[in-house]
Scaffold this active site. Sequence first.
Site, PDB file in Angstrom:
ATOM      1  N   HIS A 188      -3.223   6.916   2.918  1.00  0.00           N
ATOM      2  CA  HIS A 188      -3.812   5.572   2.428  1.00  0.00           C
ATOM      3  C   HIS A 188      -4.988   5.174   3.089  1.00  0.00           C
ATOM      4  O   HIS A 188      -5.169   4.985   4.333  1.00  0.00           O
ATOM      5  CB  HIS A 188      -2.778   4.474   2.797  1.00  0.00           C
ATOM      6  CG  HIS A 188      -3.147   3.178   2.606  1.00  0.00           C
ATOM      7  ND1 HIS A 188      -3.828   2.884   1.418  1.00  0.00           N
ATOM      8  CD2 HIS A 188      -3.304   2.013   3.414  1.00  0.00           C
ATOM      9  CE1 HIS A 188      -3.939   1.536   1.370  1.00  0.00           C
ATOM     10  NE2 HIS A 188      -3.850   0.970   2.634  1.00  0.00           N
ATOM     11  N   ASN A 193     -10.173  -0.585   0.301  1.00  0.00           N
ATOM     12  CA  ASN A 193      -8.570  -0.527   0.306  1.00  0.00           C
ATOM     13  C   ASN A 193      -8.076  -0.967  -1.349  1.00  0.00           C
ATOM     14  O   ASN A 193      -8.026  -2.336  -1.239  1.00  0.00           O
ATOM     15  CB  ASN A 193      -8.029  -1.090   1.323  1.00  0.00           C
ATOM     16  CG  ASN A 193      -6.580  -1.093   1.334  1.00  0.00           C
ATOM     17  OD1 ASN A 193      -5.733  -0.788   0.509  1.00  0.00           O
ATOM     18  ND2 ASN A 193      -6.026  -1.716   2.577  1.00  0.00           N
ATOM     19  N   CYS A 222       0.836  -1.117   0.052  1.00  0.00           N
ATOM     20  CA  CYS A 222       0.059  -0.149  -0.137  1.00  0.00           C
ATOM     21  C   CYS A 222       0.798   1.247  -0.043  1.00  0.00           C
ATOM     22  O   CYS A 222       0.254   2.456  -0.274  1.00  0.00           O
ATOM     23  CB  CYS A 222      -1.008  -0.082   1.184  1.00  0.00           C
ATOM     24  SG  CYS A 222      -2.019  -1.283   1.288  1.00  0.00           S
TER      25      CYS A 222
END
Length: 320
Positions: free
Chosen positions: A247, A277, A111
């Site tokens: 994020h 996500n 990520c």
Amino acid sequence: MTVKILGTGSYVPDKVVTNEDLAQIVDTSDEWISSRTGIKERRISEGEGTSQLAIKAAEAALLQSGVRAEEIDIIILGTSTPDKCFPNGACEVQGAIGAVNAVAYDISAACSGFIYALNTVYAFFESGIYKKALVIGCDVLSKLVDWEDRGTCVLFGDGAGAAVVEAEEGDGFHMLMGSDGKKSAAMECISRTCGNFITGKRPEIGYMTMDGQEIFKFAVKKVPECVEQLLQESSVDKEDVQAFILHQANYRIVESIAKRMKLPIERFPMNIEKYGNTSGGTIPILLDELNREGKFQKGDRIVLAGFGAGLTWGAALLQW
Ligand code: ACO
């Protein structure tokens, strides 16, 4: 030298999978997912690969920037879900958009992929090696998710975001990155290419595994530390930062970070409810949405910050 954003773009697959849809395949509920994560739905690829998503985001960013593909010196794709072992996804993007003068490669940092890619481009700008870059964050995590594991499958979605950036005189860009390989077991997905000549076995199919609470604790501690260190080193007051684009893994993580930094949650825009996500995709997708909504004024200071498997983390301070 600083990093000037000339254009942004993003792309998500058409297929919307709601929390109710997931409750049909695993023992979960909209109430559990939305109260713990803020996610209401996510986009899932129906066959489009990482490179296809990345190409569409890249094309949108190029179009907005007014830069021709041949002018791009370097393409870096932050992804941990490349379609192939080789060629890398960035080369596939290069071929599709016609960036014939670029060097192209992927960076794997889960990520944190987009931040690692952007910061690497900055280092090339600082050294004077390259002047124009295409930076992409893209993942199709639906390929790696165990759709029978309710602990992980509800969290993720597929998507891509990109930015065309240029080296410019100035000192508006600052960066920080870190990693902690000792904690790599907190989130992993084994390679599908192991086993073979010696064992004679076919490759195993690896699914993602995650210690959710470990990742949660890591994120709410490390991200504020990293951002505060970055601001301190840049001599920028947190009050002078217009937006913290973090994020998008879990709205509670973002909320805890805002609280720890003693800043109003309104300075931390979110879109996790729509996409879940998307790993390397979350930061550039959100950046692109805000940009297209006209949320940034010239001179605005923006912090981008990510964290992920590795463990990896990183942040960038830029001036619009
Ligand atoms: N639906 C219903 N119940 C569930 C689900 C689900 N989807 N998933 C887990 N549960 C159950 C568990 O089995 C457990 O039940 P039990 O108490 O009977 O044992 C209970 O819910 C609580 O489980 P916890 O794991 O303690 O739940 P928690 O409140 O910690 O929330 C979550 C879990 C949302 C995963 C949280 O820990 C989190 O967000 N962690 C961060 C994860 C993350 O961001 N990962 C991405 C990192 S970035 C990257 O590199 C890709």
